[in-house]
Design a protein around this motif. Structure first.
Motif, PDB file in Angstrom:
ATOM      1  N   VAL A   1     -20.091 -13.972  44.563  1.00  0.00           N
ATOM      2  CA  VAL A   1     -19.200 -14.817  45.350  1.00  0.00           C
ATOM      3  C   VAL A   1     -19.945 -15.224  46.617  1.00  0.00           C
TER       4      VAL A   1
ATOM      5  N   LEU B   1     -21.714 -15.152  36.606  1.00  0.00           N
ATOM      6  CA  LEU B   1     -20.753 -16.100  37.162  1.00  0.00           C
ATOM      7  C   LEU B   1     -21.004 -16.224  38.655  1.00  0.00           C
TER       8      LEU B   1
ATOM      9  N   GLU C   1     -12.067 -19.216  45.778  1.00  0.00           N
ATOM     10  CA  GLU C   1     -11.778 -19.689  44.427  1.00  0.00           C
ATOM     11  C   GLU C   1     -10.992 -18.648  43.651  1.00  0.00           C
TER      12      GLU C   1
ATOM     13  N   LYS D   1     -19.243 -17.955  42.021  1.00  0.00           N
ATOM     14  CA  LYS D   1     -18.049 -18.613  42.534  1.00  0.00           C
ATOM     15  C   LYS D   1     -18.114 -18.673  44.058  1.00  0.00           C
ATOM     16  N   ARG D   2     -17.294 -19.557  44.591  1.00  0.00           N
ATOM     17  CA  ARG D   2     -17.255 -19.699  46.052  1.00  0.00           C
ATOM     18  C   ARG D   2     -16.076 -18.921  46.621  1.00  0.00           C
TER      19      ARG D   2
ATOM     20  N   VAL E   1     -10.642 -16.734  40.211  1.00  0.00           N
ATOM     21  CA  VAL E   1     -11.611 -16.377  39.180  1.00  0.00           C
ATOM     22  C   VAL E   1     -10.913 -15.630  38.050  1.00  0.00           C
TER      23      VAL E   1
END
Lengths: 111, 112
Positions: free
Chosen positions: A110, A11, A17, A13-14, A19
């Motif tokens: 991330v 995964l 975000e 993600k920024r 999650v």
């Protein structure tokens, strides 16, 4: 055989975000656990649950929350992801809190 | 707090030899210990466990020894095979009996 499945293997993600990491077990176990695994630090317990709607903090709960609405499902939530939460996340379940059965893990990045 | 540690971060053995992976623990009140094997890209897999009322427990090709006097735990693997190559973790149960504390892991490398 006990089967513990996790929703994603990888995964990305920024920062900032929200999650959701999902974990499902098929053995009707009471206890479920979320760990993170980092090089040199081993497995560290984030949260665990010993019954539906019950949860207890582990060693490193800061920045995380969990949800256990159904016995077979235990969710880990990062309300606002940060780069220091980049890690391997492992879910486990057990009948009596001793022998824990682990899922394959979710590697979260991330950025 | 409780701590579980390992003496050797990496262990290299020849195929067919016996392997010994060591673990030290600090909580003398711990009454349950467990070993896991983690292969690359997979979650930890249960190998063997032992309660503090025992000194030794044997499984298939594996033996766990518990020395409560010096708070030491070891995993012995007989006739090590390439498939045994993995990271091995020991863990101990906390006083409340609701959490396992894991050591940092030892990587076992088996040379053909």
């Amino acid at each position: 055989d006990v089967k513990v499945t996790q929703s994603s293997r990888y995964l990305v993600k920024r920062t900032g975000e929200k999650v959701f990491l999902e974990c499902v077990q098929d053995m009707d176990h009471e206890n479920m656990f979320w760990y993170r695994q980092d090089p040199g630090l081993g497995l560290r317990l984030i949260y665990f649950s010993y019954d539906v709607k019950m949860k207890e903090k582990g060693d490193i709960p800061e920045g995380y929350s969990v949800s256990r609405e159904k016995k077979e499902r235990f969710s880990l939530i990062l309300e606002s992801a940060s780069t220091n939460q980049t890690s391997m996340y492992l879910c486990a379940s057990s009948e009596d809190r001793t022998k824990q059965y682990f899922g394959p893990g979710t590697r979260l990045t991330v950025t | 707090g409780e701590s579980v540690g390992l003496h050797l971060p990496t262990l290299s053995v020849q195929e067919g030899d016996n392997s010994i992976i060591n673990c030290a623990y600090s909580n003398s009140a711990s009454d349950y210990f467990i070993w896991y094997k983690q292969e690359s890209g997979k979650g930890p897999q249960f190998i063997i466990d032992i309660r503090s009322n025992m000194d030794k427990r044997q499984g298939q090709r594996v033996t766990v020894l518990l020395n409560k006097t010096v708070k030491h735990l070891s995993l012995q693997i007989a006739a090590t095979q390439p498939g045994d190559s993995a990271v091995y973790f020991c863990a101990e149960m906390n006083n409340a009996g609701n959490m396992l504390t894991f050591g940092g892991g030892t990587r076992l490398m088996v040379k053909p």
